[in-house]
Scaffold this active site. Structure first.
Site, PDB file in Angstrom:
ATOM      1  N   LYS A 201       0.892  -1.209   0.141  1.00 32.57           N
ATOM      2  CA  LYS A 201      -0.214  -0.159   0.094  1.00 32.57           C
ATOM      3  C   LYS A 201       0.841   1.149   0.047  1.00 32.57           C
ATOM      4  CE  LYS A 201      -3.810   2.308   0.515  1.00 32.57           C
ATOM      5  NZ  LYS A 201      -5.012   2.455  -0.322  1.00 32.57           N
ATOM      6  N   GLU A 275      13.906  -0.292   9.494  1.00 30.90           N
ATOM      7  CA  GLU A 275      13.485   0.871   8.927  1.00 30.90           C
ATOM      8  C   GLU A 275      11.898   0.826   8.725  1.00 30.90           C
ATOM      9  OE1 GLU A 275      15.640   2.461   5.730  1.00 30.90           O
ATOM     10  OE2 GLU A 275      17.393   1.862   6.430  1.00 30.90           O
ATOM     11  N   ARG A 292      23.676  -3.851   8.412  1.00 28.75           N
ATOM     12  CA  ARG A 292      25.217  -3.379   8.423  1.00 28.75           C
ATOM     13  C   ARG A 292      24.827  -2.179   9.178  1.00 28.75           C
ATOM     14  NH1 ARG A 292      23.448   0.667   5.235  1.00 28.75           N
ATOM     15  NH2 ARG A 292      22.196   0.227   3.493  1.00 28.75           N
ATOM     16  N   VAL A 295      25.348   4.668   6.942  1.00 29.38           N
ATOM     17  CA  VAL A 295      25.809   5.864   6.594  1.00 29.38           C
ATOM     18  C   VAL A 295      25.912   6.922   7.675  1.00 29.38           C
ATOM     19  CG1 VAL A 295      26.282   7.911   4.997  1.00 29.38           C
ATOM     20  CG2 VAL A 295      25.779   5.523   4.130  1.00 29.38           C
ATOM     21  N   ARG A 336      24.964  14.920   4.322  1.00 29.27           N
ATOM     22  CA  ARG A 336      25.833  14.228   3.384  1.00 29.27           C
ATOM     23  C   ARG A 336      26.600  15.305   2.544  1.00 29.27           C
ATOM     24  NH1 ARG A 336      23.420   8.374   2.110  1.00 29.27           N
ATOM     25  NH2 ARG A 336      22.450   7.969   4.324  1.00 29.27           N
TER      26      ARG A 336
END
Length: 446
Positions: A201, A275, A292, A295, A336
């Protein structure tokens, strides 16, 4: 404890790992392509081994070359950093076969969580909230049509092996589904060698909020609170902050508990990130798990005073975690800095840095591998630095970031510094009122 760690990566993350290893008294081995011979990670490691030409496929992704480098230098562990082979189950298994400790998830865990369709079905079993949609890989287009009707438009088609926004298509009505299905599968096949698709969705006005977790080899996990990564362009994060301005104490507890439940369900070992997409009503849904280091890990380190790389190494060496959860005491923002031209659709801008002046002062951290005279190669990701600021409040952190960006001078190449400086003045960012759609309306001022 390990005696020598090979870092199977390049740039700032390789340098970041080397620094922690030195502080722990562990020898380091850098690997590098011929394009990276002058990089700082090569200079600061105890040993360095050239593993191939500039092409990633012939160097940083060449498993046999990296294993050989570890064997000739007698490295007893490999830290993969992020990107490249960090979430490659075959490489994790290959390290195990050669009696070299892979500082990260096992091959089985990566297989379980790296494939997004598999990860979703695993999380459903774990009792973690997931976005409604297909329970796994979609069999064919007829199945796709049926699931879209059951889920309800708008829907999002996603590549099961995807990443970086490749193989993703938003579909708002039934007549657009076939074109989206065909183009997403084609793009996924080209990018990942796999055209398996799944469907979710489409969450409107979403925020991308992730929870940092650490799990040990004894089945215990903890979380280190959240990071808000909603400012993105083409699904690539541009800036991150913690704590999220959208978060409440109650939501933080719920999302933290869900992330720990996810990690402990699969007996996750190492640092990882769960996430979530969070809708405007603060409902949250599992999106994916990154097995992992991320960043953006430095902002978490800054607000809870915790070295995540050190913890990765300790866990890999069999040291148990304390099991307590960590909560932010300060506010931290990361920008960044990419070698890209923000005035020209963020076009990559490799080249030689002629002048470099980095910002400093209280609460300012720079993670970078570049220097004046450094040649930015065109072969890899365009990120050249991470600027991290930390302060007592969000308002103070934004003001500190403005000051730091104003001090940051890079000449010889275009960078995203002007974009970040304008972002820090944008009323929606300043108010914390932004979603993953923020960049669709953002326009650079001349």
């Amino acid at each position: 404890m390990f005696k020598k760690i090979l870092i199977a990566n390049r740039g700032e993350i390789a340098l970041r790992v080397i620094r922690t290893c030195k502080e722990m008294g562990i020898k380091t081995v850098a690997v590098y392509s011929t394009a990276d011979a002058e990089s700082l990670h090569v200079r600061f490691a105890d040993e360095a081994v050239c593993i191939g030409p500039p092409s990633s496929a012939e160097s940083y992704l060449k498993m046999s070359n990296i294993i050989s480098a570890a064997e000739i230098t007698n490295a007893d562990a490999i830290h993969p950093g992020y990107g490249f082979l960090s979430e490659n189950a075959k490489f994790s298994n290959l390290c195990e076969e050669h009696n070299i400790k892979f500082i990260g998830a096992t091959g089985a865990m990566i297989d379980q969580m790296g494939d997004k369709a598999n990860a979703k079905s695993t999380m459903i079993r774990a009792g973690v909230p997931c976005v409604p949609g297909s329970e796994g890989v979609i069999k064919d287009f007829e199945d796709c049509k049926k699931i879209a009707i059951e889920t309800g438009y708008p829907v999002m088609l996603k590549a099961s092996a995807g990443g970086g926004g490749k193989g993703m298509r938003a579909v708002w009505k039934a007549e657009d589904l076939k074109d989206a299905w065909d183009s997403a599968r084609q793009e996924s096949k080209a990018a990942f060698g796999n055209n398996d698709m799944y469907m979710e969705k489409l969450i409107e006005e979403p925020r991308h909020i992730e929870i940092q977790i650490v799990g040990d080899s004894y089945g215990k996990a903890c979380h280190l609170s959240e990071r808000d990564c909603s400012v993105q362009r083409r699904h690539q994060k541009l800036t991150e902050e913690t704590p999220s301005p959208f978060m409440t104490d109650e939501l933080r507890e719920k999302m933290g508990d869900a992330a720990v439940k996810a990690a402990e369900f699969i007996k996750y070992e190492g640092a990882g990130t769960v996430e979530f997409l969070v809708d405007k009503h603060r409902n949250f849904y599992f999106m994916e798990m990154n097995t992992r280091i991320q960043v953006e890990h430095p902002i978490t380190e800054e607000v809870v005073n915790y070295d995540l790389i050190r913890e990765q190494i300790l866990v890999a060496a069999g040291v148990p975690i304390s099991g307590k959860n960590y909560y932010p005491k300060l506010h931290s923002i990361e920008c960044r800095i990419n070698a890209e031209d923000p005035y020209n659709n963020f076009r990559p801008a490799p080249g030689r840095i002629t002048v470099l002046h980095t910002p400093g002062g209280h609460g300012v951290r720079m993670d970078t591998h570049v220097y004046a005279g450094y040649m930015i190669p065109p072969n890899y990701d365009s990120m050249i630095a991470k600027l991290i600021v930390t302060a007592q409040t969000r308002e103070e952190a934004i003001n500190k970031m403005k000051r730091a960006l104003d001090e940051f001078v890079i000449e010889g190449v275009k960078t995203t510094i002007p974009f970040h400086r304008q972002l820090m003045d944008h009323p929606d960012y300043v108010s914390g009122n932004y979603t993953t759609k923020f960049m669709e309306d953002f326009k650079m001022e001349a």
